[in-house]
Every structure is written in structure tokens, then in C-alpha cells.
Motif scaffolding. Structure first.
Motif: not given
Length: 427
Positions: A283-284, A289-290, A293-298, A303-304
Motif C-alpha cells: 500500500a505504501y 507512486s501516486l 505522479k499527482t503531487n496529491n497531498i492525500d 504514505m505516513a
């Protein structure tokens, strides 16, 4: 009506009178009269606008002025689009009288007999044509005639002979239709489709024929594999979505994960599946990777969380610092209550910054003041500050609403803390 179940006569007639794709110059060749190019452009425009009577009249003029057989061929083909059967027959009779060796006119006349249900005449003419030219087109013509006569075994024989000469998709689908729907030879129908897909560059139509059969046979595995192949080949999201839906229906989560990993169809869905499996390592990886690619903070927030969960049993200052740095970036830009509570609880539970943790939990509670998870985090923060009475007051709001082991443990420890304080005060 689906293409697969369409009467074969319409496929045949399409072959006969399909709108010409010839360019004006190739149809004309060398001009034989002054306005020839203007007339052919008119004829083609009439065809595009489906003004077939006007197109027929124009081709008739073109032929009469030039005596080029291809204009008469176009007139004969187009005549099938009209309901004037007498005119069609007249055109064909004149054409055959003028050009007795022209196979196209005879094929069209056989098609005319099929259209008017004069099957014996159609058969006789088609057999005559086949003696002169034994090719896939003429074999298929007899297959069409026998199909309409409901002589299904004979129809299949000619389709199979044609298919050996020209492995076209139309012939394939005709054979499959006969085998599955009319001859009850279902395994052979499926085998033809599976082999063609495996050996040839099959179009979506062939795959859909297989999908329809697998659906009728309730062959879930066959449907899954076909939709997976459709997505792999054509990269349309609808096919990937269907494959996943079927895998989930089958409750085969591992196969769904395998397909998503190999196809890269929907990384977000793959992330969700890894999360539900508590496979935080993978999952991490997907969240990382996402995020790149997206720089989406979510995704950084996820990741955290995944970094914490996958290292829960061997946390150290370095790992906790890495997790905290990610959350700090998140909360600067993204005040999601779930992440505020998660990070706040982490700061509290690991004695990193209890007061800051309580502050973050209170921010989360502004979005949902009755959340048992957020209230538990707040109570735990008070406990860590040795404010057991305040902690117990918070816990009383939720203790009868949850059976979460961690919450029950916190409640027990808060009670013990308060009992110890009360004992000390009595001394």
C-alpha cells in the motif's frame, strides 16, 4: 438487436450494396465525356445523403454515356437499398444480358432471390457461380442461402469451407452463431472463438461474441479472462472495471490484485485492496507512486499512515521522525479530520508532543464532535498529561458505544490512574 444475432441476410446485403468507397478519379479512369467527373461527384454525394433514387439515376446516366461497367455495378448495388424490387430485377437482368461473364451481377441476382425468398433460384445461381469461381465469397453466399432455408448443417459446411480460404471475422461469427444457437454445439462455438482470439488480431466484436456466450453459460472465469484480455488489448476502462467487478463478485481479492498490478488499470483501486488486506508495505509503494505522479497531498498522508502501520512492531526515532515529517507537510495544506486525529494520536501515544497532539485532535473534533475515535484520542492525551479526571469525563461519553479493545484498555488505565489519585488524596 446485437450484431451476433442479426439475420445473416443483412450481412450479405451489406456486402452487396455497401456504399462505394471508390474515389472519383479511380472510378472514372480516363474521362469519356465532358461532365463525367461532375456527375460522379453528384452520385457520391447522393449516396452520402442516402438519396438513393437520385444516385441510381445518376449512375444510369454515367453508364449510358460512358459504357463503363463499374457505373452499372454501382447502380446494381444501390438498387438493393430501394424497395423497388421490379427495378432491381430489371437492372440485374439487363446487366447480365450485357455482361454474361460478370460474376458480381450474378451474385447480386442471387442476393435478390434471397431477399425475395426465392431460395431455390438463389441456390441454383450460387452453385453456378461457385463452379466458375470457388472462393470464400461464393462459398459464403451458399452458406447464407442454406441458413435462410434452415439447412443449418449444410450452411455450416459452406461457411467452414469459406473460412479455410479466408479466416474473416464475419465468417467466424456466422459459424459460431450456427454452432451455438442453431446446432447446439456449444463447445465447438466457444473453441472457434477462443482459438481465433489466441491466433489472430481479433476485433472487439469477436471478444463480445465470446462474452455473450460465457454470460449465457454463466462461466464467470471465462468472462473474467475475456474482460482482462479486452482491457490489455484495447485499454478501455470499461473492460478493466468489468473484470474487477467480476473478480470481486467471485470474492477473489488476490486475483483482482494480480490483474491490477499487471494491467496498471486503476492504481487507486489497487491501493484500496492492499489497505483492506492490511498489506501496508505494498500500500505504501502504491501511495508513493501516486504521490509522485499527482503531487496529491492525500497520498502523502496515506504514505505516513502506511509507514506507521508497516513498522508498528519495530518503531524507532528515525521512523517516527520520517512519519512526523510527512504529517507536518500534510497538515500545513490539508486539514482532514482523519489525518489530524491520526497524527495527533501518534504524537500523544509516543510522547513526541502531547500538547500539540491534543490540539490536533481538538481540530478533528470540530468536524465531528461525537466521534468515539477522536474522543478516545483526546482522553488519551489528557491521561498522558496526568489529567485523569478530564480524561474520564471524555471517556464517559463513548464507553457505552464501543467495544474497541484499545478504547476499553484506555478506559481501564484512566480509571486506574484516577483511583490512584483518589487514594493519594485520602492519605
Amino acid at each position: 438487436m446485437s450484431r451476433y444475432n442479426a439475420p445473416l441476410v443483412f450481412i450479405l446485403l451489406f456486402l452487396f450494396y455497401g456504399c462505394s468507397t471508390k474515389e472519383p478519379t479511380s472510378m472514372i479512369g480516363k474521362k469519356t465525356f465532358q461532365n463525367e467527373d461532375v456527375l460522379i461527384l453528384k452520385a457520391l454525394e447522393y449516396q452520402r445523403e442516402k438519396q438513393y433514387d437520385n444516385a441510381l439515376e445518376t449512375y444510369k446516366i454515367l453508364y449510358e454515356k460512358s459504357h463503363k461497367v463499374n457505373y452499372l455495378e454501382e447502380e446494381a448495388r444501390l438498387s438493393f437499398l430501394s424497395n423497388n424490387q421490379a427495378r432491381t430485377l430489371d437492372i440485374l437482368n439487363r446487366a447480365i444480358e450485357k455482361y454474361p461473364n460478370n460474376i458480381l451481377f450474378k451474385r447480386l441476382k442471387s442476393g435478390y432471390y434471397m431477399k425475395t425468398k426465392a431460395y431455390s433460384k438463389a441456390e441454383k445461381l450460387a452453385l453456378e457461380i461457385l463452379k466458375r469461381e470457388r472462393n470464400a465469397e461464393n462459398l459464403s453466399l451458399l452458406g447464407d442461402i442454406y441458413f435462410l432455408e434452415k439447412s443449418y448443417n449444410l450452411s455450416l459446411k459452406y461457411y467452414e469451407s469459406a473460412f479455410k480460404t479466408n479466416e474473416s471475422e464475419n465468417l467466424l461469427l456466422n459459424m459460431v452463431n450456427l454452432l451455438y444457437k442453431f446446432l447446439d454445439r456449444k463447445k465447438e462455438a466457444i473453441s472457434y472463438l477462443e482459438t481465433y482470439i489466441r491466433m489472430k488480431d481479433a476485433s472487439e466484436h469477436v471478444y463480445f461474441a465470446l462474452v455473450r456466450i460465457y454470460g449465457q453459460e454463466k462461466n464467470i472465469d471465462g468472462l473474467i479472462s475475456t474482460y482482462e484480455e479486452l482491457y490489455t488489448k484495447f485499454k478501455k476502462d470499461e473492460y478493466g472495471k468489468k473484470a474487477i467487478e467480476l473478480l470481486i463478485y467471485k470474492k477473489d481479492k488476490q486475483a483482482a490484485i494480480k490483474f491490477l498490478e499487471e494491467s496498471d488499470y486503476n492504481p487507486q483501486m489497487l491501493l484500496d485492496l492492499y489497505t483492506s488486506n492490511k498489506d501496508y508495505k505494498n500500500a505504501y509503494r502504491i501511495a508513493q507512486s501516486l504521490y509522485k505522479k499527482t503531487n496529491n497531498i492525500d497520498f502523502l498522508a496515506k504514505m505516513a499512515i502506511f509507514e506507521y502501520e508497516k513498522n508498528k512492531n519495530h518503531l524507532n526515532p528515525k521512523i517516527l521522525n520520517s512519519i512526523s515529517n510527512k504529517f507536518e507537510t500534510v497538515i500545513e495544506k490539508f486539514h482532514d479530520p482523519v489525518y489530524l486525529n491520526y497524527y495527533g494520536y501518534l504524537l500523544i501515544d509516543h510522547d513526541l508532543n502531547i500538547k500539540k497532539g491534543i490540539k490536533l485532535v481538538k481540530l478533528a473534533l470540530e468536524s465531528d464532535k461525537n466521534s468515539p475515535f477522536y474522543l478516545d484520542s483526546l482522553a488519551w492525551g489528557y491521561y498522558k498529561l496526568d489529567e485523569c479526571r478530564k480524561a474520564l469525563e471524555v471517556m464517559k461519553k463513548i464507553i457505552n458505544e464501543t467495544n474497541e479493545p484499545e478504547v476499553l484498555l484506555h478506559y481501564k488505565m484512566i480509571q486506574q490512574c484516577l483511583n490512584q489519585k483518589n487514594s493519594k488524596e485520602k492519605q
